[in-house]
Enzyme design. Structure first.
Site, PDB file in Angstrom:
ATOM      1  N   GLU A 111      33.956  59.154  37.871  1.00  0.00           N
ATOM      2  CA  GLU A 111      34.512  58.051  37.260  1.00  0.00           C
ATOM      3  C   GLU A 111      33.950  56.983  38.094  1.00  0.00           C
ATOM      4  O   GLU A 111      34.093  57.018  39.258  1.00  0.00           O
ATOM      5  CB  GLU A 111      35.838  57.890  36.928  1.00  0.00           C
ATOM      6  CG  GLU A 111      36.486  59.137  35.887  1.00  0.00           C
ATOM      7  CD  GLU A 111      38.044  59.117  35.921  1.00  0.00           C
ATOM      8  OE1 GLU A 111      38.595  59.297  34.994  1.00  0.00           O
ATOM      9  OE2 GLU A 111      38.621  59.076  37.137  1.00  0.00           O
ATOM     10  N   LYS A 113      34.679  53.856  39.985  1.00  0.00           N
ATOM     11  CA  LYS A 113      35.574  53.064  40.859  1.00  0.00           C
ATOM     12  C   LYS A 113      35.668  51.801  40.764  1.00  0.00           C
ATOM     13  O   LYS A 113      34.789  50.908  41.567  1.00  0.00           O
ATOM     14  CB  LYS A 113      35.583  53.513  42.299  1.00  0.00           C
ATOM     15  CG  LYS A 113      36.850  53.079  42.874  1.00  0.00           C
ATOM     16  CD  LYS A 113      36.939  53.734  44.435  1.00  0.00           C
ATOM     17  CE  LYS A 113      38.137  53.379  45.113  1.00  0.00           C
ATOM     18  NZ  LYS A 113      38.633  51.883  45.220  1.00  0.00           N
ATOM     19  N   ASP A 115      36.818  47.907  40.850  1.00  0.00           N
ATOM     20  CA  ASP A 115      37.227  47.129  42.101  1.00  0.00           C
ATOM     21  C   ASP A 115      38.247  46.110  41.414  1.00  0.00           C
ATOM     22  O   ASP A 115      37.873  44.762  41.150  1.00  0.00           O
ATOM     23  CB  ASP A 115      36.261  46.473  42.708  1.00  0.00           C
ATOM     24  CG  ASP A 115      36.624  45.905  44.260  1.00  0.00           C
ATOM     25  OD1 ASP A 115      37.766  46.376  44.487  1.00  0.00           O
ATOM     26  OD2 ASP A 115      36.006  45.207  44.821  1.00  0.00           O
ATOM     27  N   TYR A 236      42.779  55.163  33.218  1.00  0.00           N
ATOM     28  CA  TYR A 236      42.158  56.653  33.709  1.00  0.00           C
ATOM     29  C   TYR A 236      42.942  57.748  33.968  1.00  0.00           C
ATOM     30  O   TYR A 236      42.649  58.680  34.465  1.00  0.00           O
ATOM     31  CB  TYR A 236      41.453  55.951  35.263  1.00  0.00           C
ATOM     32  CG  TYR A 236      42.294  55.592  36.271  1.00  0.00           C
ATOM     33  CD1 TYR A 236      43.164  56.380  37.197  1.00  0.00           C
ATOM     34  CD2 TYR A 236      42.454  54.250  36.555  1.00  0.00           C
ATOM     35  CE1 TYR A 236      44.146  55.722  38.085  1.00  0.00           C
ATOM     36  CE2 TYR A 236      43.010  53.646  37.462  1.00  0.00           C
ATOM     37  CZ  TYR A 236      43.867  54.596  38.286  1.00  0.00           C
ATOM     38  OH  TYR A 236      44.752  53.906  39.299  1.00  0.00           O
ATOM     39  N   LYS A 323      32.272  55.759  48.435  1.00  0.00           N
ATOM     40  CA  LYS A 323      31.955  54.349  48.690  1.00  0.00           C
ATOM     41  C   LYS A 323      30.719  53.674  48.499  1.00  0.00           C
ATOM     42  O   LYS A 323      30.130  54.587  49.554  1.00  0.00           O
ATOM     43  CB  LYS A 323      32.967  53.696  49.514  1.00  0.00           C
ATOM     44  CG  LYS A 323      34.449  53.589  49.318  1.00  0.00           C
ATOM     45  CD  LYS A 323      34.960  52.777  48.412  1.00  0.00           C
ATOM     46  CE  LYS A 323      36.525  52.570  48.271  1.00  0.00           C
ATOM     47  NZ  LYS A 323      36.910  51.758  49.353  1.00  0.00           N
ATOM     48  N   CYS A 421      24.990  10.898  51.681  1.00  0.00           N
ATOM     49  CA  CYS A 421      24.766  11.544  50.443  1.00  0.00           C
ATOM     50  C   CYS A 421      23.163  11.818  49.985  1.00  0.00           C
ATOM     51  O   CYS A 421      22.460  10.698  50.226  1.00  0.00           O
ATOM     52  CB  CYS A 421      25.098  10.728  49.375  1.00  0.00           C
ATOM     53  SG  CYS A 421      25.138  11.444  47.603  1.00  0.00           S
ATOM     54  N   CYS A 424      22.490   9.095  47.111  1.00  0.00           N
ATOM     55  CA  CYS A 424      22.671   7.589  46.929  1.00  0.00           C
ATOM     56  C   CYS A 424      22.720   7.097  48.247  1.00  0.00           C
ATOM     57  O   CYS A 424      22.761   5.915  48.531  1.00  0.00           O
ATOM     58  CB  CYS A 424      24.175   7.131  46.117  1.00  0.00           C
ATOM     59  SG  CYS A 424      25.347   7.822  46.961  1.00  0.00           S
ATOM     60  N   CYS A 439      30.819  12.401  48.835  1.00  0.00           N
ATOM     61  CA  CYS A 439      30.249  11.011  48.645  1.00  0.00           C
ATOM     62  C   CYS A 439      31.199  10.252  48.113  1.00  0.00           C
ATOM     63  O   CYS A 439      31.870  10.539  46.911  1.00  0.00           O
ATOM     64  CB  CYS A 439      29.016  11.189  47.793  1.00  0.00           C
ATOM     65  SG  CYS A 439      28.418   9.563  47.339  1.00  0.00           S
ATOM     66  N   CYS A 445      26.877   6.832  42.280  1.00  0.00           N
ATOM     67  CA  CYS A 445      26.083   7.990  42.607  1.00  0.00           C
ATOM     68  C   CYS A 445      25.707   8.699  41.434  1.00  0.00           C
ATOM     69  O   CYS A 445      26.593   9.391  40.664  1.00  0.00           O
ATOM     70  CB  CYS A 445      27.005   8.815  43.765  1.00  0.00           C
ATOM     71  SG  CYS A 445      26.042  10.348  44.201  1.00  0.00           S
TER      72      CYS A 445
END
Length: 696
Positions: A111, A113, A115, A236, A323, A421, A424, A439, A445
């Site tokens: 199956e 796995k 997460d 499961y 894993k 920025c 601008c 900014c 902007c």
């Protein structure tokens, strides 16, 4: 028809529609008709809370506030599995299986796995009664209210359907009425990406990965927020005292036919070579699944053989987890670009030489913030390692030190976070305790202005789908739009005939955008229709930092009008669910700015709704007739919406603030101190939840 009969009828009907939709992929009714029936059921349940059934589909939408989660001891301990990253160790484990079974033949079930977060779900008389987290394996937290929001999880087993399906498969063996199942709760990848876009849009930090996001969501106090995040769960394992099945495969097939969400990715194999073939098959293919994965679980199929093999102190001998190693590849850092978000946050993005990673071509990766750039010590031209966080978001994890160039070359191309920025040239600033730079030029902007307008027109806000990113950019270039209120000043004459040629960055081909008659009319119709959006949508559309869709809904429901919200004190704002200190501070800062108040005034003049619509409910009684109520804090028996409905349906009046006209202040846990003090000063009677219920 009595309320009980109608509630039963609606519950059965809506559960049938849900079952057909989620198990058979069949829509027997339109979404509108389903929503209409669900709203009728919710109204009846609010008026008759004792008649609400444990399998009511209204649990799916949440709304209950849980202040603390009760600790529950698992009937069957939730043991962890032994892990390995090695095929050789898998073969050694297989040798131990052979020895433990004295040479008898056996089968494995492989199956994926997933997460997420391990869950234990208990059914009694075919009805879901409890959902518990894994905890320490011996005991976990009761999160039943949140579990019931999972739309693919049956709240009640369709026993007739189950019996028919399993009689055909197993000659009469069926799932019992009392059993426990185990599953992995997870946040789908597309939901994770959507939430991160929304969090970025309102100025919140992004979630780290789908697993942590799922774990945090399942433990939220407000099940309404949990429901909005569309979590899911793969089942499961089946556990029962009656030993209905002889093999794990039989139980999985039975669970699937009973309506449970069992991933079809599992496979039965005859030996360890079949296991390794399965591992190799899914090494890349698993990235196409809808949720994050981190390996493969291998289990003996036959339950009697599991008994023979037994357990160690921490894990079963008959199962193991393989894993996968996190995939990481090296590629060249071509440059770093800096994106300016709607809130002014500056986000650095690594521009990479294209590299294949987890079945996708990665050209860009997040660098998070200035601190991360400094930690990595990046220079343009470096070979850098790239991984996918939670197998979704590409990120740079480090520099490949085996391929470093000379120090002088690296120093001359060192990546330094800008002080101004990039759009601008305004000097950037950083709030204490925050990682991002901002900014300050909100009104001048261009990316911030464009971002606010894009936020305003999105489906969850004003839903002006006839506009889009490209058209907004053109309107700004033409000087027709400089803030969201300008959208409502557009006319047919001002739009007709506008043209712009776009060049596709990938193909280099030209594409012309033309504002012809039909396009212009669609835009104006979309803008006009947006005036029908409710106050909560308008409030979300304003783009107040940290105010997401759910928070906007709760603010609108609590304060009812823009004026009341605008006048609310810090303590009053804090009494609203989901409104913490930074949200309350952000709201007050927003309403102090004259430019924001001017935009709101222009939107009001344009006809947008700044007052919540009241829901007219059938009256239960006149027990509260002529009495004015206000509440503060959270309650055991009612969500805030349910409490408001209860006041209204029994003849009471809900007011927005403490004054001499207030008859009763209902005080719950976490009550706002300013309201309590003001009520005490004015001599307003304060009652608790039980005293309020007694008045009914």
């Amino acid at each position: 028809m009595s309320a009980q009969a109608r509630i039963d009828e609606l519950t059965e009907l809506l559960n049938h529609y849900n079952d057909r939709y989620y198990q058979d992929a069949v829509s027997e009714v339109s979404d509108q008709e389903f929503d209409f029936l669900l709203k009728e059921l919710e109204t009846l349940e609010a008026q008759n809370p004792t008649l609400k059934r444990p399998d009511s589909p209204s649990h799916r939408v949440g709304g209950t506030i849980t202040k603390s989660f009760e600790t529950v001891v698992h009937k069957y301990p939730m043991l962890s599995l032994s892990n390995t990253y090695s095929e050789d160790e898998l073969r050694d484990w297989d040798d131990r299986i052979k020895k433990g079974l004295n040479g008898a033949s056996y089968e494995y079930i492989c199956e994926i796995k997933f997460d997420g977060i391990s869950l234990s779900l208990t059914y009694e008389n075919g009805v879901l009664v409890r959902g518990v987290t894994r905890g320490d394996g011996t005991q976990g937290d009761d999160i039943t209210t949140n579990i019931k929001t999972l739309r693919t999880l049956p709240l009640k087993i369709n026993q007739k359907k189950t019996n028919t399906a399993q009689t055909n498969l197993f000659g009469g063996s069926t799932i019992g009425q009392n059993f426990e199942i185990r599953g992995e709760g997870f946040m789908p990848n597309e939901v994770f990406e959507r939430i991160n876009l929304e969090r970025e849009d309102i100025g919140e930090d992004k979630l780290a990965n789908p697993r942590n996001a799922a774990a945090g969501t399942f433990k939220m106090q407000d099940s309404g927020v949990v429901a909005s995040r569309n979590l899911d769960c793969y089942i499961y394992q089946y556990l029962s005292e009656n030993d209905e099945f002889k093999t794990h495969e039989e139980s999985l097939i039975a669970l699937k036919n009973a309506g449970f969400n069992v991933s079809e990715s599992y496979k039965k194999v005859n030996d360890i070579e079949g296991v390794i073939a399965y591992i190799n098959e899914w090494s890349e293919k698993r990235h196409s699944l809808k949720c994050a994965t981190d390996g493969i679980v291998i289990k003996i199929n036959d339950y009697a053989q599991r008994e023979d093999l037994g357990f160690t102190a921490k894990s079963p001998r008959w199962a193991i987890a393989y894993k996968y190693k996190a995939e990481s590849k090296s590629t060249e850092l071509l440059g770093v670009t800096y994106q300016v978000g709607r809130t002014g946050a500056i986000t650095p993005v690594a521009e990479l030489k294209p590299v294949e990673l987890s079945m996708t071509t990665v050209r860009r990766a997040t660098l998070h913030n200035a601190d991360e750039i400094k930690r990595l010590g990046l220079s343009i031209g470096d070979q850098v390692f790239v991984e996918k966080a939670g197998e979704i978001i590409p990120k740079v994890t480090g520099v490949d030190t085996s391929k470093l160039r000379d120090e002088a070359t690296r120093e001359s191309s060192k990546v330094c976070f800008p002080t101004n920025c990039p759009a601008c040239n305004s000097e950037l600033y950083r709030n204490e305790g925050e990682a991002a730079y901002y900014c300050p030029n909100e009104m001048g902007c261009p990316p911030q202005i464009k971002g606010r307008i894009e936020h305003f027109i999105q489906r969850k806000a004003m839903n002006i789908d006839s506009l889009g990113e490209g058209k907004i950019e053109i309107l700004m270039e033409q000087g027709l739009v400089s803030d969201v209120s300008d959208l409502y000043k557009l006319s047919f004459e001002s739009l007709l005939g506008i043209e712009k040629v776009h060049i596709d960055e990938n193909t280099g081909k030209e594409r012309k955008v033309s504002f012809k008659e039909k396009t212009v009319q669609n835009i104006l119709d979309g803008i006009e229709n947006s005036k029908n959006q409710p106050f909560s949508k308008v409030l979300f559309a304003l783009g107040i930092r940290f105010v997401g869709e759910t928070t906007a809904q709760k603010l609108a429901a609590y304060f009812k009008t823009q004026e009341a919200l605008q006048a609310a004190s810090f303590d009053e704002l804090r009494t609203v669910p989901d409104v913490g200190e930074k949200v309350a501070q952000s709201l007050q800062l927003y309403f102090k700015e004259d430019k924001n108040l001017k935009i709101i005034e222009n939107l009001k003049l344009a006809g947008l709704k700044f007052e919540a619509e009241n829901i007219v409910l059938e009256k239960e009684s006149e027990a509260l007739m002529g009495k004015a109520f206000l509440y503060t804090g959270t309650f055991e028996s009612f969500s805030r919406e349910e409490l408001e409905q209860k006041i209204d349906s029994n003849g009471g009046k809900l007011v927005s603030g403490v004054s001499k006209k207030l008859d009763f202040l209902i005080v719950g846990e976490g009550a706002g101190p300013s309201k309590l003090k003001k009520a005490e000063d004015l001599g307003v009677k304060m009652i608790n939840e039980e005293e309020f219920k007694a008045m009914l």
